[in-house]
Enzyme design. Structure first.
Site, PDB file in Angstrom:
ATOM      1  N   ASP A   1       0.924  -1.297   0.124  1.00 34.46           N
ATOM      2  CA  ASP A   1       0.608   0.135   0.136  1.00 34.46           C
ATOM      3  C   ASP A   1       1.107   1.947   0.296  1.00 34.46           C
ATOM      4  O   ASP A   1       0.071   2.249   0.398  1.00 34.46           O
ATOM      5  CB  ASP A   1      -1.003  -0.413   1.583  1.00 34.46           C
TER       6      ASP A   1
ATOM      7  N   ASP B   1      -7.177  -4.574  -4.167  1.00 35.03           N
ATOM      8  CA  ASP B   1      -7.483  -3.559  -3.585  1.00 35.03           C
ATOM      9  C   ASP B   1      -5.417  -3.185  -4.481  1.00 35.03           C
ATOM     10  O   ASP B   1      -5.661  -1.731  -4.306  1.00 35.03           O
ATOM     11  CB  ASP B   1      -6.964  -3.354  -2.255  1.00 35.03           C
TER      12      ASP B   1
HETATM   13  N1  GLY Z   1      -6.643  -2.054   1.460  1.00 35.96           N
HETATM   14  C1  GLY Z   1      -7.373  -2.393   2.275  1.00 35.96           C
HETATM   15  C2  GLY Z   1      -8.515  -1.941   2.891  1.00 35.96           C
HETATM   16  O1  GLY Z   1      -9.538  -1.754   1.790  1.00 35.96           O
HETATM   17  O2  GLY Z   1      -8.784  -2.315   3.507  1.00 35.96           O
END
Ligand code: GLY
Length: 379
Positions: free
Chosen positions: A101, A158
């Site tokens: 992320d 994600d």
């Molecule tokens: N990327 C983690 C979530 O959407 O919770």
């Protein structure tokens, strides 16, 4: 903007933007360069910069601040965003806690700063983060691995929202390797995660030696085979962005298919999505963050399709934003956070269930600014 869209928006857009400015103006005075996540009793008490500098949402507050700065030119937003960006250096330098992320964290902070001000220090931070993301690429399985520890073969939907960091880095360095990695990851997501009906898995576990599919766990959704709505939103917007950055029509078709599935489902619950589109009827649990993220993806799609196709995506986006505002927004300037009723995951009962979550506010503001034609592309 079409006549139909103008009439659908009425005075709502301008009124909502005025309320957003008032709320954000008060909030930036209170929060400054602390790093908020979820408010308690209407106030951001926790500072993620103190409790978890690696937390994946730590870029959304500076992302909101840069969007506000770009739209209003008020210096206080820039000052607070720059403060958060400096604090995030502890994560870049610490390295061990970094994960897939890094796009969410540095696109919204350093890269946004570089895009708006040309800061060379910020550009270096962004390239540093892009190299961390590229370093997570598995060349046998052709995917970017998720999380750390013993999950070498895990990929998640994600990450479609993180790979725009690689498209940016390729342009800045004139080095196509970053695009090759991003496109490989998008292609593997298309193959392993997007289903034929336009719904998506959250997680695919692959054999890290050869990319063979081993398992499709339910992840943050209800169960394996269900349909976690924020995952659908990540895929919708992520493929729309990959199309924008590469021009590859397969990504546009994927984004459209996922959008059609999302629109059909969200229409059944008054344009605010359930946390999982395939969960039992009870308990009813919404995730507004999925809706506002998907709305941004739909507005991105509306820019990419023909004039005749635009209304489908733009109208659905506006329906979602207006329903979210009507049902769940908090415009009290003495309280923090705008968009209520976000949910981190279906089975989560750890303070992120039916609450305002920072990324809900980010996507709501981005969507408003897209409609006002005052946003800049952070992705
Ligand atoms: N990327 C983690 C979530 O959407 O919770």
């Amino acid at each position: 903007m079409s006549v139909e869209m103008k009439s659908q928006l009425g005075t709502w857009l301008d009124e909502t933007w005025e309320k957003t400015k008032a709320k954000m103006s008060a909030e930036v005075e209170r929060v400054g360069d602390r790093i908020p996540y979820i408010p308690v009793d209407g106030k951001y008490a926790e500072d993620k910069g103190e409790t978890d500098i690696y937390w994946w949402t730590n870029g959304f507050w500076p992302g909101m601040l840069w969007q506000m700065y770009n739209a209003t030119k008020e210096e206080k937003y820039k000052a607070a965003a720059e403060g958060v960006e400096r604090r995030l250096d502890a994560a870049l330098e610490g390295f061990e806690g970094l994960h897939h992320d890094v796009g969410f964290m540095w696109l919204h902070s350093a890269v946004a700063n570089y895009r708006l001000t040309g800061s060379e220090t910020s550009k270096t931070r962004g390239l540093h983060a892009a190299n961390v993301l590229a370093g997570r690429y598995n060349p046998r399985g052709k995917f970017i691995r998720a999380w750390n520890e013993d999950r070498a073969g895990w990929m998640i939907v994600d990450c479609m929202m993180n790979i725009p960091l690689l498209y940016w880095a390729a342009r800045e360095t004139n080095d196509p390797r970053f695009v090759y990695i991003a496109k490989d990851h998008a292609d593997t997501t298309l193959e392993k995660i997007v289903r034929p009906d336009g719904s998506c898995n959250h997680i695919a576990i692959l054999n890290p030696e050869n990319g063979e599919l081993l398992e499709l766990p339910g992840g943050q959704g209800y169960e394996s085979g269900s349909s976690w709505s924020r995952g659908q939103a990540w895929a919708l917007y992520g493929f729309a962005l990959s199309h924008r950055h590469t021009g590859d029509d397969r990504y546009l078709q994927a984004a459209k298919k996922i959008a059609h599935y999302f629109i059909a489902n969200v229409a059944t619950t008054g344009y605010v999505p359930l946390v999982d589109f395939r969960a039992p009827a009870e308990p009813i649990c919404y995730d507004t963050t999925a809706g506002v993220c998907a709305a941004c993806g739909m507005l991105q799609l509306a820019e990419a399709v023909s004039e005749l196709e635009k209304p489908l995506y733009a109208n659905a986006a506006v329906q979602i934003l207006q329903a979210t505002d009507r049902r769940f927004c908090n415009w009290n300037v003495d309280e923090d956070a705008i968009v209520g009723n976000g949910t981190g995951s279906y089975h989560g009962r750890h303070g992120d269930y039916g609450v305002p979550i920072i990324y809900g506010d980010y996507f709501f503001i981005e969507a408003l600014l897209r409609l006002k034609e005052k946003h800049f592309l952070i992705w």
